[in-house]
Design a protein around this motif. Structure first.
Motif, short mmCIF file in Angstrom:
data_model
loop_
_atom_site.label_atom_id
_atom_site.label_comp_id
_atom_site.label_asym_id
_atom_site.label_seq_id
_atom_site.Cartn_x
_atom_site.Cartn_y
_atom_site.Cartn_z
N LEU A 162 0.83 -1.19 0.00
CA LEU A 162 0.00 0.00 0.00
C LEU A 162 0.87 1.25 0.00
O LEU A 162 1.92 1.29 0.66
N ARG A 163 0.44 2.28 -0.71
CA ARG A 163 1.15 3.56 -0.71
C ARG A 163 0.92 4.23 0.65
O ARG A 163 -0.21 4.56 1.00
N SER A 164 1.99 4.42 1.36
CA SER A 164 1.89 4.89 2.74
C SER A 164 2.53 6.27 2.88
O SER A 164 3.61 6.52 2.33
N HIS A 165 1.88 7.13 3.64
CA HIS A 165 2.39 8.49 3.88
C HIS A 165 3.02 8.57 5.26
O HIS A 165 2.45 8.10 6.25
N THR A 166 4.20 9.16 5.32
CA THR A 166 4.89 9.40 6.58
C THR A 166 5.27 10.86 6.67
O THR A 166 5.75 11.45 5.69
N ARG A 167 5.07 11.44 7.85
CA ARG A 167 5.42 12.84 8.10
C ARG A 167 6.68 12.89 8.94
O ARG A 167 6.83 12.14 9.91
N HIS A 168 7.59 13.79 8.56
CA HIS A 168 8.85 13.96 9.28
C HIS A 168 8.95 15.39 9.81
O HIS A 168 8.60 16.34 9.11
N TRP A 169 9.46 15.52 11.02
CA TRP A 169 9.88 16.81 11.55
C TRP A 169 11.34 16.67 11.98
O TRP A 169 11.76 15.62 12.47
N GLY A 170 12.11 17.74 11.86
CA GLY A 170 13.45 17.75 12.41
C GLY A 170 14.51 17.27 11.46
O GLY A 170 14.26 16.95 10.29
N ARG A 171 15.70 17.18 11.99
CA ARG A 171 16.90 16.95 11.20
C ARG A 171 17.17 15.47 10.99
O ARG A 171 17.14 14.68 11.93
N GLU A 172 17.44 15.11 9.74
CA GLU A 172 17.91 13.75 9.46
C GLU A 172 19.22 13.53 10.21
O GLU A 172 20.11 14.38 10.19
N GLY A 173 19.33 12.41 10.88
CA GLY A 173 20.52 12.14 11.67
C GLY A 173 20.36 12.46 13.13
O GLY A 173 21.20 12.03 13.95
N ALA A 174 19.33 13.22 13.50
CA ALA A 174 19.06 13.49 14.92
C ALA A 174 18.44 12.24 15.55
O ALA A 174 17.91 11.37 14.85
N PRO A 175 18.49 12.13 16.88
CA PRO A 175 17.83 11.00 17.54
C PRO A 175 16.36 10.92 17.14
O PRO A 175 15.67 11.93 17.04
N LYS A 176 15.89 9.70 16.93
CA LYS A 176 14.55 9.50 16.38
C LYS A 176 13.52 9.24 17.49
O LYS A 176 13.80 8.58 18.49
N ILE A 177 12.32 9.76 17.27
CA ILE A 177 11.13 9.39 18.03
C ILE A 177 10.04 9.05 17.01
O ILE A 177 9.71 9.89 16.16
#
Length: 293
Positions: A14-29
């Motif tokens: 399925l085509r899935s949408h994901t939203r990102h905030w913040g800097r790539e490489g920063a600790p993830k939540i």
């Protein structure tokens, strides 16, 4: 508001949408939303985070901008499998900080017991589960499911986006005007007739034919090895689906007792959508919890 960016990928076909905030490489939540909600729902909490984070929030299948299934029934196990695929894509081999609200809280609780090595910290926001069932309930449940398959479900449409915002505030009177306006832009979209439709597959309204087996869920809870933060709203409306408050309180506490390492919090001046009502306090709690040694 902190800017977000969208990414689309194929998750289990399925085509899935994901939203990102913040800097790539920063600790993830990772943050996963509840029933009839969307990933943008976490905007207010993200805005209040003080440290450098990469927040990753998918729209579950059939919600927001993610593709709907071709089936007439949504299965809980699919959310668990989708989460596994999402984590494999964005954090392969990592133990992650994982937060879930409501239905999403139930998903992350099961997942953390099934894949204990994949979860570093687990945050459950009002993921109470459902009332316990007994085998004798099964014939009626199957009959209800079959009956409702005959009638295509529908969701109400609204004449304007402002009407959608008003609907959100009717459900949650604490929701401020500017937050309701923001959410209405992500919770709905105009259709060909010029009306605003909720971005959720109406099929989600149909009941599952399968009973809720609480002891199986508790077996997953006992298998969780990560520290857990449980957050409940002082003015939660969970009694509407869990039963009378006194008995339900006993059952909720029993379910929490199966978590080996849990810290429970009661969020003041908040209802079920506590991430909308108290984002500043919740953001502080999240950061304190995930940065704790």
């Amino acid at each position: 508001m902190k800017p977000s960016r969208s990414e689309f990928l194929s998750i289990r076909g399925l085509r899935s949408h994901t939203r990102h905030w913040g800097r790539e490489g920063a600790p993830k939540i990772f943050m996963v939303h509840g029933w009839m909600d969307v990933s943008a729902s976490f905007q207010f909490v993200v805005d209040c985070l003080q440290q450098d984070w990469h927040v990753i929030a998918p729209d579950w299948r059939g919600f927001g901008q993610s593709e709907r299934t071709q089936s007439d029934t949504y299965w809980f196990a699919d959310y668990v499998a989708d989460l596994d695929a999402i984590l494999d894509h964005f954090a392969p081999g990592e133990a992650v900080n994982l937060l879930g609200h409501s239905m999403g809280g139930n998903v992350v609780n099961v997942y953390a017991g099934v894949r204990p090595g994949r979860v570093r910290r687990l945050i459950n926001l009002e993921g109470f589960g459902l009332p316990a069932t007994k085998p004798e309930d099964s014939p009626k449940r199957y009959a209800k499911w079959l009956d409702e398959l005959r009638e295509p479900p529908v969701l109400k449409s609204y004449p304007s986006r402002q009407a959608v915002a008003a609907r959100l505030q009717k459900t949650n009177p604490r929701l401020k005007d500017e937050r309701a306006d923001f959410l209405s832009q992500h919770w709905s979209a105009p259709n060909a007739a010029g009306e605003w439709e909720i971005l959720g597959d109406p099929q989600h309204k149909k009941p599952s034919p399968l009973l809720y087996h609480v002891e199986e869920v508790l077996a997953c809870s006992r298998a969780i090895t990560a520290p857990v933060m449980w957050v409940e709203a002082e003015d939660t409306n969970m009694w509407q689906w869990m039963g009378p408050k006194e008995q339900a309180r006993i059952e909720v506490d029993r379910r929490l007792s199966h978590l080996a390492n849990v810290t429970a919090h009661m969020m003041p001046d908040a209802g079920h959508m506590l991430h909308h009502d108290q984002p500043e306090l919740l953001a502080r709690m999240i950061e304190d919890f995930v940065t704790r040694e």
